[in-house]
Scaffold this motif. Structure first.
Motif, mmCIF file in Angstrom:
data_model
loop_
_atom_site.group_PDB
_atom_site.id
_atom_site.type_symbol
_atom_site.label_atom_id
_atom_site.label_comp_id
_atom_site.label_asym_id
_atom_site.label_seq_id
_atom_site.Cartn_x
_atom_site.Cartn_y
_atom_site.Cartn_z
ATOM 1 N N GLU A 108 44.197 27.326 38.364
ATOM 2 C CA GLU A 108 44.528 27.190 36.945
ATOM 3 C C GLU A 108 43.738 28.159 36.074
ATOM 4 O O GLU A 108 43.389 27.858 34.932
ATOM 5 N N HIS A 109 43.423 29.330 36.589
ATOM 6 C CA HIS A 109 42.768 30.385 35.833
ATOM 7 C C HIS A 109 43.746 31.556 35.710
ATOM 8 O O HIS A 109 44.386 31.939 36.696
ATOM 9 N N HIS A 110 43.827 32.106 34.523
ATOM 10 C CA HIS A 110 44.725 33.226 34.260
ATOM 11 C C HIS A 110 43.966 34.273 33.455
ATOM 12 O O HIS A 110 43.127 33.941 32.599
ATOM 13 N N VAL A 111 44.251 35.517 33.737
ATOM 14 C CA VAL A 111 43.689 36.627 32.975
ATOM 15 C C VAL A 111 44.801 37.245 32.130
ATOM 16 O O VAL A 111 45.934 37.405 32.603
ATOM 17 N N LEU A 112 44.475 37.546 30.873
ATOM 18 C CA LEU A 112 45.449 38.091 29.936
ATOM 19 C C LEU A 112 44.879 39.338 29.283
ATOM 20 O O LEU A 112 43.691 39.382 28.925
ATOM 21 N N LEU A 113 45.723 40.319 29.125
ATOM 22 C CA LEU A 113 45.411 41.528 28.368
ATOM 23 C C LEU A 113 46.481 41.676 27.287
ATOM 24 O O LEU A 113 47.670 41.760 27.598
ATOM 25 N N ALA A 114 46.053 41.666 26.038
ATOM 26 C CA ALA A 114 46.978 41.735 24.916
ATOM 27 C C ALA A 114 46.640 42.947 24.058
ATOM 28 O O ALA A 114 45.469 43.295 23.888
ATOM 29 N N VAL A 115 47.671 43.583 23.520
ATOM 30 C CA VAL A 115 47.526 44.743 22.650
ATOM 31 C C VAL A 115 48.051 44.356 21.274
ATOM 32 O O VAL A 115 49.183 43.878 21.140
ATOM 33 N N ASP A 116 47.207 44.551 20.249
ATOM 34 C CA ASP A 116 47.619 44.179 18.902
ATOM 35 C C ASP A 116 48.234 45.370 18.178
ATOM 36 O O ASP A 116 48.400 46.453 18.737
ATOM 37 N N TRP A 123 33.941 34.945 36.909
ATOM 38 C CA TRP A 123 34.520 34.096 35.878
ATOM 39 C C TRP A 123 34.792 32.689 36.404
ATOM 40 O O TRP A 123 34.514 31.700 35.713
ATOM 41 N N LEU A 124 35.322 32.597 37.604
ATOM 42 C CA LEU A 124 35.617 31.276 38.163
ATOM 43 C C LEU A 124 34.342 30.456 38.310
ATOM 44 O O LEU A 124 34.308 29.274 37.978
ATOM 45 N N LYS A 125 33.265 31.076 38.792
ATOM 46 C CA LYS A 125 32.010 30.349 38.967
ATOM 47 C C LYS A 125 31.392 29.967 37.624
ATOM 48 O O LYS A 125 30.887 28.858 37.447
ATOM 49 N N GLU A 126 31.444 30.884 36.662
ATOM 50 C CA GLU A 126 30.840 30.611 35.355
ATOM 51 C C GLU A 126 31.583 29.513 34.609
ATOM 52 O O GLU A 126 30.955 28.686 33.934
ATOM 53 N N MET A 127 32.895 29.468 34.723
ATOM 54 C CA MET A 127 33.642 28.429 34.036
ATOM 55 C C MET A 127 33.493 27.080 34.718
ATOM 56 O O MET A 127 33.568 26.040 34.078
ATOM 57 N N GLU A 128 33.293 27.084 36.034
ATOM 58 C CA GLU A 128 33.055 25.815 36.724
ATOM 59 C C GLU A 128 31.663 25.264 36.424
ATOM 60 O O GLU A 128 31.479 24.050 36.320
ATOM 61 N N LYS A 129 30.665 26.152 36.240
ATOM 62 C CA LYS A 129 29.314 25.694 35.955
ATOM 63 C C LYS A 129 29.153 25.230 34.519
ATOM 64 O O LYS A 129 28.394 24.290 34.248
ATOM 65 N N SER A 130 29.824 25.863 33.589
ATOM 66 C CA SER A 130 29.677 25.502 32.165
ATOM 67 C C SER A 130 31.036 25.202 31.566
ATOM 68 O O SER A 130 31.582 25.991 30.801
ATOM 69 N N PRO A 131 31.622 24.071 31.937
ATOM 70 C CA PRO A 131 32.938 23.752 31.368
ATOM 71 C C PRO A 131 32.882 23.380 29.898
ATOM 72 O O PRO A 131 33.899 23.337 29.229
ATOM 73 N N GLY A 132 31.668 23.119 29.359
ATOM 74 C CA GLY A 132 31.587 22.712 27.962
ATOM 75 C C GLY A 132 31.673 23.847 26.976
ATOM 76 O O GLY A 132 31.760 23.623 25.777
ATOM 77 N N ASP A 133 31.602 25.102 27.456
ATOM 78 C CA ASP A 133 31.683 26.232 26.527
ATOM 79 C C ASP A 133 33.021 26.299 25.825
ATOM 80 O O ASP A 133 33.102 26.778 24.696
ATOM 81 N N TRP A 138 42.739 43.282 23.904
ATOM 82 C CA TRP A 138 41.997 42.025 23.933
ATOM 83 C C TRP A 138 42.067 41.453 25.344
ATOM 84 O O TRP A 138 43.151 41.291 25.906
ATOM 85 N N LEU A 139 40.906 41.136 25.896
ATOM 86 C CA LEU A 139 40.811 40.554 27.237
ATOM 87 C C LEU A 139 40.522 39.063 27.102
ATOM 88 O O LEU A 139 39.504 38.667 26.533
ATOM 89 N N PHE A 140 41.442 38.237 27.623
ATOM 90 C CA PHE A 140 41.315 36.785 27.561
ATOM 91 C C PHE A 140 41.261 36.209 28.971
ATOM 92 O O PHE A 140 41.750 36.824 29.938
ATOM 93 N N CYS A 141 40.695 35.019 29.043
ATOM 94 C CA CYS A 141 40.782 34.184 30.238
ATOM 95 C C CYS A 141 41.339 32.838 29.806
ATOM 96 O O CYS A 141 40.798 32.199 28.887
ATOM 97 N N PHE A 142 42.421 32.426 30.414
ATOM 98 C CA PHE A 142 43.066 31.156 30.075
ATOM 99 C C PHE A 142 42.657 30.124 31.117
ATOM 100 O O PHE A 142 42.989 30.250 32.298
ATOM 101 N N HIS A 143 41.911 29.107 30.663
ATOM 102 C CA HIS A 143 41.360 28.101 31.578
ATOM 103 C C HIS A 143 41.500 26.729 30.938
ATOM 104 O O HIS A 143 41.076 26.521 29.786
ATOM 105 N N LYS A 144 42.091 25.796 31.696
ATOM 106 C CA LYS A 144 42.281 24.412 31.226
ATOM 107 C C LYS A 144 42.960 24.385 29.865
ATOM 108 O O LYS A 144 42.509 23.738 28.924
ATOM 109 N N GLU A 145 44.050 25.157 29.780
ATOM 110 C CA GLU A 145 44.887 25.212 28.584
ATOM 111 C C GLU A 145 44.093 25.630 27.351
ATOM 112 O O GLU A 145 44.255 25.091 26.253
ATOM 113 N N THR A 146 43.210 26.610 27.538
ATOM 114 C CA THR A 146 42.382 27.122 26.453
ATOM 115 C C THR A 146 42.255 28.635 26.593
ATOM 116 O O THR A 146 42.036 29.148 27.692
#
Length: 459
Positions: free
Chosen positions: A141-149, A219-229, A155-163
């Motif tokens: 349930e991890h997704h990487v996004l690259l968006a151009v405005d 990214w996967l390890k960091e998001m699993e360790k600090s889900p409260g961010d 813009w580099l995004f990471c989509f995790h837990k619907e966020t």
């Protein structure tokens, strides 16, 4: 002497003078004979009318043949929408990754579920219009996004837990005059690398290519360790009570557009590839050798027994410019008008025989080992390895590891989905298919003359 005894009379008809049936119906056997007995104006009119009918019948038969051939062709399947969902603002682009649909809006991003087409999250902290978006599923349930405005920022995004989690703006610059715009954006198949083709806003309109390594495992390890961010960025949805349509009003916490949302590792810049400089070479070892070959009398001297002063060169240049003033002005205007930024086409390549990697470097069969780059108007296809050791400062003009010269400038290229075959189309309308695993061309096809190939694709 013959003397008639009886008076002259009309002889009685005989059987040989009778009209036969075939002579009475002569026009049934040959219709043209009946038209021949008509007077002249009617014969001409009759021919014109018959010509019109014959041409009409030919057209009718041709159309019937085309209609029958079209009927025998395989008809494409018509697809109709099964569901629709409403977005807030104008939808400019979309990308599908896993079970989510990401939509670039006139004001930010939005994520929808494929199963029920419900909006689960939105991001509009920067108040920017998204013009292009690329998304890839990293698993769990991890997704990487690259968006151009609209300003050309990436813009580099990471989509995790619907966020949505903003990681970094790749081409952000503090000085607006030095800001670059994104021309093309490519993600590697598994999301290990990202390539961004940038273009400067200065007068010379310089273009260059930047290759980033995305630390997705970190990214996967960091998001699993600090889900409260990401707790403060969770999207809250509420259903409108006065309408039956699937419209959701989303609220997000205000986040600075210049700061990352979560403390995740930044991507690493591996390569910065600039357009190749024009090749200038000479067989002369020194300017003196070149002057010795000039025998037209236009040189000032070889410098054996006298000195050539700077004033002499300035005087010679002034005389030349005054003599050819109009030609130099027209040439300068044409060069300024024709000066356009160069575009690059690049592809991520899996390990193969043509990309030889040292034994000290670990290679995974499904992770890109290099990229292929060719610039507009260039005869060479340059291959760069991605497994070089990291440097503190990235070289702005790296030397390609492999160079494939072509007989004509490369117009376009394509890589198959399995990354084994590479197609090169040159400006002389020649298409070459290469097998990268074996390292030799499979076929060379020449298209008709006076044809220009715009694009090539594998099916």
């Amino acid at each position: 002497v013959y003397i008639r005894k009886h008076p002259l009379e009309i002889p009685p008809p005989s059987e040989k003078d009778w009209l036969k049936n075939d002579e009475e119906d002569f026009f049934l056997q040959d219709p043209d004979r009946k038209r021949d007995v008509l007077p002249q104006p009617f014969r001409m009119i009759n021919k014109l009318v018959m010509l019109v009918f014959e041409n009409a019948m030919e057209i009718i038969e041709r159309r019937e043949m085309l209609r029958e051939a079209q009927r025998l062709k395989a008809q494409p399947t018509k697809c109709f929408p099964t569901a629709e969902f409403q977005v807030s603002g104008r939808a400019n682009c979309l990308a599908v990754s896993g079970k989510y649909i990401f939509v670039g809006l006139s004001m930010g991003l939005a994520a929808f579920k494929v199963s029920n087409f419900k909006e689960v999250c939105a991001w509009d902290a920067a108040k920017m219009e998204i013009c292009a978006i690329h998304a890839l599923d990293l698993g769990n349930e991890h997704h990487v996004l690259l968006a151009v405005d609209e300003m050309g920022l990436v813009w580099l995004f990471c989509f995790h837990k619907e966020t949505f989690l903003l990681i970094k703006i790749l081409n952000e610059a503090e000085d607006i005059s030095k800001r670059s715009t994104c021309v093309e954006l490519v993600l590697s198949p598994r999301g290990d690398y990202a390539g961004v083709l940038l273009q400067g806003k200065c007068r010379n309109m310089v273009s260059w290519l930047e290759i980033y390594r995305l630390p997705k495992d970190s990214w996967l390890k960091e998001m699993e360790k600090s889900p409260g961010d990401a707790a403060g960025l969770a999207c809250r949805e509420r259903r409108s009570s006065w309408t039956s349509a699937h419209i959701f009003l989303l609220q997000v916490s205000p986040v600075s557009a210049n700061k990352a949302d979560a403390k995740l590792s930044f991507p690493v810049l591996l390569l910065k590839v600039e357009p190749p400089k024009p090749i200038t070479g000479s067989s002369f070892k020194s300017p003196l050798d070149a002057l010795k070959k000039v025998d037209d009398g236009s040189m000032l001297g070889l410098g054996y027994n006298h000195l050539i002063k700077d004033s002499q060169w300035e005087q010679q240049e002034a005389i030349f410019r005054s003599t050819y003033r109009e030609y130099l002005g027209a040439e300068g205007e044409r060069e300024s008008k024709e000066e356009m930024p160069r575009h690059a086409t690049f592809h991520f390549l899996l390990p193969s025989r043509i990309l030889q990697v040292g034994p000290e470097m670990k290679v995974q069969p499904d992770v890109p080992a290099g990229i292929s780059v060719h610039w507009d108007g260039s005869h060479n296809l340059c291959l760069y390895l991605l497994n070089h050791p990291l440097k503190e400062k990235v070289d702005s003009d790296p030397t390609p590891d492999v160079v494939w010269p072509c007989a004509a400038p490369i117009a376009c290229s394509a890589v198959s989905s399995c990354s084994r075959y590479l197609a090169l189309a040159c400006e002389d309308a020649t298409i070459t298919i290469w097998d990268k695993h074996l390292g030799y061309p499979l076929s060379v096809t020449a298209v008709l003359e006076e044809r220009l190939i715009r694009s090539v694709h594998f099916l």
